[in-house]
Design a protein around this motif. Structure first.
Motif, short mmCIF file in Angstrom:
data_model
loop_
_atom_site.label_atom_id
_atom_site.label_comp_id
_atom_site.label_asym_id
_atom_site.label_seq_id
_atom_site.Cartn_x
_atom_site.Cartn_y
_atom_site.Cartn_z
N LEU A 256 0.83 -1.21 0.00
CA LEU A 256 0.00 0.00 0.00
C LEU A 256 0.87 1.25 0.00
CD1 LEU A 256 -2.75 1.42 0.22
CD2 LEU A 256 -2.58 1.19 2.70
N TYR A 257 1.88 1.27 0.84
CA TYR A 257 2.76 2.43 0.90
C TYR A 257 3.50 2.62 -0.42
CZ TYR A 257 5.58 5.97 3.25
OH TYR A 257 6.17 7.17 3.62
N PHE A 258 3.95 1.51 -1.01
CA PHE A 258 4.62 1.59 -2.31
C PHE A 258 3.71 2.21 -3.36
CE2 PHE A 258 7.81 -1.12 -0.51
CZ PHE A 258 8.92 -1.01 -1.33
N ALA A 259 2.45 1.78 -3.37
CA ALA A 259 1.49 2.30 -4.35
C ALA A 259 1.30 3.81 -4.17
CB ALA A 259 0.16 1.58 -4.22
N ILE A 260 1.14 4.23 -2.93
CA ILE A 260 0.91 5.65 -2.65
C ILE A 260 2.15 6.48 -2.98
CG2 ILE A 260 0.47 7.31 -0.79
CD1 ILE A 260 -1.32 5.08 0.46
N ALA A 261 3.32 5.95 -2.63
CA ALA A 261 4.57 6.67 -2.90
C ALA A 261 4.80 6.85 -4.40
CB ALA A 261 5.74 5.92 -2.28
N ASN A 262 4.20 5.97 -5.20
CA ASN A 262 4.38 6.06 -6.65
C ASN A 262 3.14 6.61 -7.36
OD1 ASN A 262 7.14 4.76 -7.45
ND2 ASN A 262 6.34 3.51 -5.78
N GLY A 263 2.25 7.21 -6.58
CA GLY A 263 1.13 7.95 -7.16
C GLY A 263 0.05 7.13 -7.81
N SER A 264 -0.13 5.88 -7.38
CA SER A 264 -1.15 5.04 -7.99
C SER A 264 -2.37 4.91 -7.08
CB SER A 264 -0.60 3.65 -8.31
OG SER A 264 -1.60 2.85 -8.91
N THR A 265 -3.32 5.83 -7.25
CA THR A 265 -4.55 5.79 -6.45
C THR A 265 -5.35 4.53 -6.75
OG1 THR A 265 -4.63 8.21 -6.49
CG2 THR A 265 -6.65 7.06 -5.87
N GLU A 266 -5.36 4.13 -8.02
CA GLU A 266 -6.14 2.95 -8.42
C GLU A 266 -5.62 1.69 -7.75
OE1 GLU A 266 -8.15 1.23 -12.55
OE2 GLU A 266 -6.53 2.71 -12.63
N THR A 267 -4.30 1.53 -7.73
CA THR A 267 -3.71 0.36 -7.06
C THR A 267 -3.95 0.43 -5.56
OG1 THR A 267 -2.00 0.22 -8.77
CG2 THR A 267 -1.60 -0.97 -6.72
N ALA A 268 -3.80 1.62 -4.99
CA ALA A 268 -4.03 1.80 -3.56
C ALA A 268 -5.46 1.42 -3.19
CB ALA A 268 -3.75 3.24 -3.15
N GLU A 269 -6.42 1.80 -4.03
CA GLU A 269 -7.82 1.47 -3.75
C GLU A 269 -8.04 -0.04 -3.81
OE1 GLU A 269 -12.30 3.00 -4.89
OE2 GLU A 269 -10.65 3.44 -6.27
N ALA A 270 -7.42 -0.70 -4.79
CA ALA A 270 -7.55 -2.16 -4.89
C ALA A 270 -6.98 -2.84 -3.65
CB ALA A 270 -6.83 -2.66 -6.15
N LEU A 271 -5.87 -2.34 -3.16
CA LEU A 271 -5.25 -2.91 -1.97
C LEU A 271 -6.12 -2.68 -0.73
CD1 LEU A 271 -1.59 -1.75 -2.72
CD2 LEU A 271 -2.40 -4.11 -2.73
N LEU A 272 -6.67 -1.49 -0.61
CA LEU A 272 -7.54 -1.18 0.52
C LEU A 272 -8.81 -2.04 0.47
CD1 LEU A 272 -7.10 2.68 0.56
CD2 LEU A 272 -6.46 1.13 2.43
N ASN A 273 -9.35 -2.23 -0.72
CA ASN A 273 -10.54 -3.07 -0.86
C ASN A 273 -10.26 -4.52 -0.46
OD1 ASN A 273 -12.06 -0.93 -1.80
ND2 ASN A 273 -11.79 -1.43 -3.96
N ALA A 274 -8.99 -4.91 -0.58
CA ALA A 274 -8.60 -6.28 -0.22
C ALA A 274 -8.19 -6.39 1.25
CB ALA A 274 -7.46 -6.75 -1.11
N GLY A 275 -8.30 -5.29 1.98
CA GLY A 275 -8.01 -5.33 3.42
C GLY A 275 -6.65 -4.82 3.84
N SER B 155 -3.85 -2.84 5.55
CA SER B 155 -3.82 -2.11 6.81
C SER B 155 -3.15 -0.75 6.63
CB SER B 155 -3.05 -2.91 7.87
OG SER B 155 -2.86 -2.14 9.04
N LEU B 156 -3.64 0.23 7.38
CA LEU B 156 -3.06 1.58 7.34
C LEU B 156 -2.03 1.79 8.44
CD1 LEU B 156 -6.38 3.53 6.71
CD2 LEU B 156 -4.43 3.46 5.15
N SER B 157 -1.76 0.76 9.23
CA SER B 157 -0.94 0.96 10.42
C SER B 157 0.34 0.13 10.47
CB SER B 157 -1.77 0.67 11.67
OG SER B 157 -2.24 -0.67 11.65
N LEU B 158 0.76 -0.44 9.36
CA LEU B 158 1.93 -1.32 9.38
C LEU B 158 3.24 -0.61 9.03
CD1 LEU B 158 0.43 -4.53 7.70
CD2 LEU B 158 0.81 -4.09 10.13
N ASP B 159 3.15 0.57 8.45
CA ASP B 159 4.36 1.31 8.08
C ASP B 159 4.75 2.29 9.17
OD1 ASP B 159 4.96 0.65 5.07
OD2 ASP B 159 2.79 0.88 5.19
N PRO B 160 6.05 2.51 9.36
CA PRO B 160 6.50 3.46 10.38
C PRO B 160 5.95 4.87 10.16
CG PRO B 160 8.33 2.11 9.65
CD PRO B 160 7.19 1.83 8.73
#
Length: 247
Positions: free
Chosen positions: A145-164, A166-171
């Motif tokens: 998820l962090y990789f997707a966001i860091a590389n500007g991919s909202t679509e990939t980020a949404e797919a990852l969030l839809n699959a569950g 977590s927003l709390s695993l990265d420092p």
């Protein structure tokens, strides 16, 4: 020796198979970097050749010297059809022991169709990088998820969030990265999914979403954060006290 064979590099045409295999070509020959014909077919998007190699017992679990399997390569280069071919013949144990998952590579390179295939076939959406590789990044990122966001991919980020995902695993909060990127749509998505609008970096309490947006003079982004309840007063409060500000 001489020039590498077309089979090794995955550049042969599908109708060349009889000729190549009559000659006794070894489908699992590796270069000094551990690359096989299946790696090359996966990189170049040659779906029919990849399928042919698999019927000839090509080993989908031979890693390169950098530890990448053909599935990693297909994911990185965005070849979803080859990813579909390789998922069922790739060892889950080998993937677990890899330093990065195919899903991370799909997220890093904005391959949302590949990410969808991987998630549909059981990829762990919350797999994390081992510490030995996470520390190579200044922000110590660990999740796809962090990789997707860091590389500007909202679509990939949404797919990852839809699959569950977590927003709390990265420092560092993925929301902070999205704010740093200045992407209102990604920030809105993360806030809708429960991201902390006042998230900060533990070692730097003066870095939080509203302040980053203010420093960027990104008014649409700042408005988005304010509309979602960010602590605006913190932008004008010195975390180090009045005595510090007088120096």
């Amino acid at each position: 020796h001489g020039e590498p064979s077309s089979l090794l590099w995955g550049h042969c045409e599908p109708n060349d198979d009889c000729f190549l295999f009559i000659l006794g070509a070894d489908v699992n020959t590796q270069t000094c970097d551990g690359v096989t014909a299946l790696h090359e077919a996966s990189k170049n998007g040659h779906t029919e050749i990849a399928a042919l190699l698999l019927t000839k017992n090509a080993d989908a679990n031979k890693p390169t010297s950098s530890g990448l399997l053909p599935l990693h390569i297909a994911a990185q280069y965005g070849h979803d059809k080859i990813v579909s071919l390789l998922v069922s013949v790739t060892s889950r144990a080998m993937l677990r022991h890899s330093w990065i998952s195919p899903l991370h590579l799909a997220a890093e390179h904005n391959r949302h169709t590949v990410a969808a295939v991987l998630l549909k076939t059981g990829a762990d959406v919350n797999a994390t990088l081992p510490h030995s590789h996470s520390i190579k990044y200044a922000d110590r990122r660990t999740t796809a998820l962090y990789f997707a966001i860091a590389n500007g991919s909202t679509e990939t980020a949404e797919a990852l969030l839809n699959a569950g995902a977590s927003l709390s695993l990265d420092p560092v909060s993925p929301l902070l990265m999205a704010v740093r990127q200045g992407c209102v749509s990604t920030v809105s998505l993360l806030l809708e999914r429960g991201a902390n609008v006042n998230a900060s970096i533990p070692t730097c309490t003066t870095t939080f979403p509203a302040l980053v947006a203010l420093c960027q003079n990104n008014l649409p982004l700042l408005k988005c954060l304010l509309d979602n309840g960010c602590d605006a007063l913190s932008c004008f409060t010195c975390a180090y006290g009045k005595s510090f500000s007088k120096r």
